[in-house]
Design a protein around this motif. Structure first.
Motif, mmCIF file in Angstrom:
data_model
loop_
_atom_site.group_PDB
_atom_site.id
_atom_site.type_symbol
_atom_site.label_atom_id
_atom_site.label_comp_id
_atom_site.label_asym_id
_atom_site.label_seq_id
_atom_site.Cartn_x
_atom_site.Cartn_y
_atom_site.Cartn_z
ATOM 1 N N MET A 275 0.832 -1.196 0.000
ATOM 2 C CA MET A 275 0.000 0.000 0.000
ATOM 3 C C MET A 275 0.869 1.249 0.000
ATOM 4 O O MET A 275 1.833 1.353 0.742
ATOM 5 C CB MET A 275 -0.876 -0.005 1.257
ATOM 6 N N VAL A 276 0.494 2.172 -0.834
ATOM 7 C CA VAL A 276 1.269 3.411 -0.909
ATOM 8 C C VAL A 276 0.621 4.434 0.017
ATOM 9 O O VAL A 276 -0.407 5.014 -0.295
ATOM 10 C CB VAL A 276 1.285 3.953 -2.354
ATOM 11 N N VAL A 277 1.226 4.630 1.174
ATOM 12 C CA VAL A 277 0.578 5.467 2.178
ATOM 13 C C VAL A 277 0.561 6.931 1.768
ATOM 14 O O VAL A 277 -0.360 7.663 2.052
ATOM 15 C CB VAL A 277 1.293 5.316 3.545
ATOM 16 N N VAL B 128 -7.246 -1.995 -0.516
ATOM 17 C CA VAL B 128 -8.497 -2.647 -0.156
ATOM 18 C C VAL B 128 -8.908 -2.110 1.205
ATOM 19 O O VAL B 128 -8.189 -2.286 2.182
ATOM 20 C CB VAL B 128 -8.372 -4.188 -0.085
ATOM 21 N N HIS B 129 -10.031 -1.430 1.223
ATOM 22 C CA HIS B 129 -10.493 -0.819 2.452
ATOM 23 C C HIS B 129 -11.745 -1.559 2.908
ATOM 24 O O HIS B 129 -12.761 -1.501 2.244
ATOM 25 C CB HIS B 129 -10.803 0.665 2.198
ATOM 26 N N ALA C 263 -7.841 -6.937 3.723
ATOM 27 C CA ALA C 263 -7.846 -5.475 3.742
ATOM 28 C C ALA C 263 -6.495 -4.880 4.102
ATOM 29 O O ALA C 263 -5.710 -5.477 4.825
ATOM 30 C CB ALA C 263 -8.894 -4.980 4.726
ATOM 31 N N ASP C 264 -6.236 -3.688 3.560
ATOM 32 C CA ASP C 264 -5.096 -2.900 4.006
ATOM 33 C C ASP C 264 -5.505 -2.067 5.208
ATOM 34 O O ASP C 264 -4.785 -1.960 6.177
ATOM 35 C CB ASP C 264 -4.618 -1.985 2.885
ATOM 36 N N ARG C 265 -6.705 -1.475 5.080
ATOM 37 C CA ARG C 265 -7.218 -0.728 6.212
ATOM 38 C C ARG C 265 -8.658 -1.156 6.485
ATOM 39 O O ARG C 265 -9.342 -1.668 5.596
ATOM 40 C CB ARG C 265 -7.194 0.781 5.920
ATOM 41 N N VAL C 266 -9.103 -0.925 7.697
ATOM 42 C CA VAL C 266 -10.447 -1.326 8.096
ATOM 43 C C VAL C 266 -11.153 -0.122 8.712
ATOM 44 O O VAL C 266 -10.556 0.583 9.526
ATOM 45 C CB VAL C 266 -10.405 -2.462 9.136
ATOM 46 N N ALA D 169 -5.078 -2.743 8.926
ATOM 47 C CA ALA D 169 -5.501 -4.094 9.272
ATOM 48 C C ALA D 169 -4.417 -4.828 10.069
ATOM 49 O O ALA D 169 -4.725 -5.643 10.933
ATOM 50 C CB ALA D 169 -5.841 -4.879 8.003
ATOM 51 N N SER D 170 -3.164 -4.514 9.778
ATOM 52 C CA SER D 170 -2.085 -5.243 10.445
ATOM 53 C C SER D 170 -2.039 -4.952 11.943
ATOM 54 O O SER D 170 -1.404 -5.665 12.694
ATOM 55 C CB SER D 170 -0.754 -4.874 9.791
#
Lengths: 334, 500
Positions: free
Chosen positions: B1-3, B36-37, B212-215, B229-230
């Protein structure tokens, strides 16, 4: 997914009232219009007349309500009515049968025709409208065969005894009881009985279940086939009774009577808010629907509109009501 | 993921009210390119409302939506699609008789003169299928594909539009087996690489964490948290979702039932021409779990017992050899069945009380006439004891949440007092809180002596409720575990998928 299934419309505002009690509001509005247009409309004798004319449709429409609640449709109501009425009339006037046995004969064969509808649909796995459409033709044919295409009783049939219909059946169709037309009393009785069946019996509950979700009904142990056969049998019985009332009102029977009754009953049922696709509906709605149609045709008569126009209006009314109903559902749902 | 990348889609303080309900209350979230959110929430939390607003199905009351930093306003799904926001809903919208290729290009078939350019359609679709690693002929009719494959076609259809920036996936895994979910996730990873931002709506916590990358978690129309997500685990998510601390019961195994009476025994049982050679015994007061992936024959077995499939072999229920030919017979014999799909058992337009008493109409009536008071009494008792959330028993079941609908069905069978209750995926498609509640009820009921055949494809669920577990594969029982303590999740999955 399902969180927004909140009923948007709550009581109070006019739109909501219109949407919910559509048919009743329609009936009142229509009556108001006719009352303005014709001074005769709002007289007691006219209203009794309306009820007398609505009675036959109302009895058959009560049956149609039950059938439509099971997600079925009975197109043969008019033919079955004619069969029952003609059989009874022939038995009474030509064979000299007394009222009771003649009436029973008519009711019996009308019920039989209904059961045949149900059996063909349930066991033959045929769509309801196909089976009853076939029955519409076949039963009308049988009624024609029985009467030879002539009115009963008929003075043209020289070889047969040209008798008269008994007093009882005439009373059933055109008598009065305390100033109230007898057919109207019986029609309201039929509505009451139908309400009881729908709301207070296991059979009635099964009708809703079968129409609402056939698979679910079966999975809950309901014998779907039997329910189907039975409801069409009841429809036949009701139509037979409507046939007796109609013969009594006309003091005569003929094989072509009550043509187009299927359209009138379906209109009454649908106007009354019963879901044409099954699972939902009430016979009181049908009562309102039938009266509304009666008022419409009575009003048009009073205004000297050609009777052929009434057919046009009835046909369009069904379509309009279903369209309106679908639209209302969409609004109320989301 | 490119923050560091700037978001494709930003939602700022979006609110939406329905009469009596604040469905969304100043919710903000954003989606980065190639991200992926996951959007999580229980039923009624507002995730579907948010999704509908983003995809232009319903308008927002206030707040703004920015696409590439510019405010946008959608008045129809068409507008949203034009702007590059594609929605894949739970209910698929494919035409079964048309091929994959025709479906992918449905409504925008390229033309050669006035003719449709079939060659381009097929070759373009083949290119898409290859690129995303799906081995199907573009000319295959969609109707012959499995639900999972159809879903992938639906997703391909969405991403094949030239300008798609955001893909909304609404509960895409709800009808998929474990293996199919894996394939879907591979597809999603491929799509990510193209830079499309994905919003993944779900109520399966473990899946959200995996893909997901973020939730972002919603509860009662408000955003609770957005987190990488991590940095989350299932327990934390559960607390965010429900607002309650977790009380996971470790395995609920309550001792050996094999000494108790045998309630149901199958010998060389076969059903529906697929399930074969099943021999097993279920004891009184036992929760016997039938674990298997979708298509392993678990439901066919259950349907066979309930008289919905042709069966052979010997079925002994309470000492009596039986052969139910239809549900009515099965019910009379003492079998209750909660099917996999609630829609096959509930009559949605009927009120709660009528759904509860539907299988016991003969018991609440005399000579065909219903005793309404008795019916109400019974229904009210169940509404109370099963904590069914409904304003009153006259409410149509349609308006209840999935979990409460499931409880209504449970009440129906409890009212019938069956000898054995078959529950086929009873927690599918209901929100997390209700899930735990229903599992607990199952344990309670078993404690009170009810015998339960519990079907599931979720290994954790199997381990949580079971006294014994039979694993099914390819229509046969692959193995029966007498003591679930000796097994774990991986072992169940390995046997179910035939890896070991």
């Amino acid at each position: 997914m399902s969180q927004n299934r909140v009923l948007v419309w709550r009581g109070g505002d006019l739109v909501s009232l219109l949407l919910k009690g559509g048919s009743l509001v329609g009936l009142i509005a229509l009556s108001a219009v006719f009352a303005v247009l014709s001074p005769y409309f709002f007289t007691l004798s006219n209203w009794l007349n309306i009820f007398r004319q609505v009675a036959v449709v109302l009895i058959a429409a009560s049956a149609q309500t039950m059938v439509i609640i099971t997600a079925g449709i009975d197109l043969s109501v008019g033919s079955v009515l004619a069969l029952g009425g003609c059989l009874a009339a022939v038995a009474m006037s030509y064979w000299g049968w007394p009222f009771a046995s003649g009436a029973l004969l008519g009711l019996f064969f009308a019920t039989l025709a209904g059961l045949a509808n149900g059996a063909i649909i349930a066991k033959g796995k045929i769509p309801d409208f196909i089976a009853t459409l076939g029955m519409l033709g076949a039963v009308r044919g049988i009624a024609l065969l029985i009467t030879g295409g002539l009115p009963v009783p008929s003075h043209f049939t020289a070889t047969k005894l040209a008798g008269y219909l008994p007093e009882s059946i005439v009373w059933l169709g055109s008598g009065h009881l305390g100033g109230i037309p007898v057919p109207m009393i019986f029609a309201l009785l039929v509505v009451g009985v139908t309400w009881f069946i729908l709301n207070r019996t296991t059979f009635g509950r099964s009708l809703y279940a079968v129409g609402g979700n056939r698979e679910a009904a079966r999975a809950a142990g309901i014998d779907v086939d039997r329910v189907k056969i039975f409801v069409y049998g009841v429809s036949g019985l009701y139509c037979g009774f409507a046939g007796l009332v109609l013969v009594g009102r006309m003091n005569s029977a003929n094989a072509l009577m009550a043509e187009g009754l299927e359209l009138q009953t379906i209109a009454a049922v649908v106007i009354g808010g019963t879901n044409l696709f099954g699972g939902k509906g009430s016979v009181f709605g049908t009562l309102i629907g039938a009266i509304l149609m009666g008022v419409l045709s009575n009003g048009l008569n009073l205004l000297n509109v050609e009777p052929f126009w009434q057919r046009v209006v009835n046909g369009l009314l069904i379509v309009a009501v279903v369209v309106f109903d679908q639209w209302r559902r969409r609004i109320v749902r989301d | 993921m490119v923050v560091s990348a700037s978001p494709i889609l930003s939602i700022r303080n979006v609110s939406k009210s329905f009469p009596g309900v604040k469905a969304l209350d100043r919710v903000s979230m954003d989606v980065l390119p190639g991200e992926v959110h996951a959007l999580l929430g229980e039923n009624g939390a507002g995730k579907s409302t948010l999704m509908k607003i983003i995809s232009g199905i319903i308008p927002k009351d206030s707040g703004e939506i920015l696409l590439d930093g510019k405010p946008v306003h959608f008045s129809s799904p068409r507008d949203a699609l034009k702007a590059g926001i594609a929605l894949v809903q739970q209910e698929l919208s494919l035409v079964p008789y048309l091929s994959i290729a025709e479906n992918v290009f449905l409504g925008r078939w390229p033309k050669k003169g006035i003719q449709v350019d079939w060659e381009t359609i097929v070759s373009e679709t083949r290119r898409l299928l290859e690129r995303f690693g799906i081995q199907e002929d573009p000319r295959t009719p969609v109707g012959s594909l499995s639900v999972a494959e159809q879903q992938m076609v639906e997703i391909l259809k969405a991403v094949s539009r030239p300008n798609v920036r955001i893909l909304l996936l609404d509960e895409p895994t709800s009808a998929l087996s474990e293996e199919e979910v894996n394939r879907l996730f591979e597809l999603i990873s491929e799509i990510k690489k193209t830079g499309i931002g994905i919003i993944f709506i779900s109520h399966k916590l473990n899946e959200a964490l995996r893909i997901a990358d973020r939730v972002t978690v919603l509860r009662d129309g408000q955003k609770v948290v957005t987190e990488e997500a991590s940095r989350l685990d299932e327990r934390m998510l559960f607390e965010y979702l429900t607002g309650k601390p977790v009380a996971f019961s470790e395995t609920t195994y309550e001792g050996d039932h094999t000494g108790a009476n045998v309630v149901l025994s199958l010998e060389n049982f076969s059903a529906g021409g697929f399930v074969r050679d099943v021999t097993l015994r279920i004891h009184e007061g036992e929760v016997f779990v039938l674990f298997g992936l979708v298509g392993s024959g678990r439901s066919t077995l259950a349907r066979g017992l309930f008289g919905l499939e042709r069966i052979e072999g010997k079925v002994i229920l309470g000492g009596q050899v039986i052969k139910p030919r239809n549900p009515k017979e099965a019910i009379t014999l003492g079998i209750g069945y909660l099917p996999e799909d609630r829609r096959n058992a509930l009559v949605y337009e009927l009120p709660v009380f009528a759904n509860i008493t539907l299988a016991i109409l003969s018991l609440v009536s005399r000579r065909g006439i219903l005793r309404i008071r008795e019916e109400m009494h019974l229904a009210n008792d169940f509404v109370r004891s099963l904590r069914i959330k409904t304003p009153h028993v006259f409410r149509e079941v349609l308006y209840l949440s999935g979990g409460n609908q499931q409880k209504v069905l449970l009440a129906r069978w409890l009212a019938r007092k069956p000898r054995i209750l078959i529950m086929d995926e009873p927690t599918r498609g209901i929100d997390v809180g209700a899930k735990f509640e229903i599992r607990e009820m199952v344990r309670d009921l078993a404690r009170q002596g009810l015998t339960i055949l519990y079907i599931t494809s979720e290994p954790i669920e199997a381990l949580e409720v079971a006294d014994r577990i039979a694993v099914m594969r390819n229509g046969r029982i692959a193995r029966i575990f007498e003591y679930p303590k000796d097994v774990d999740k991986t072992m169940l999955l390995a046997i179910a998928s035939g890896v070991s």
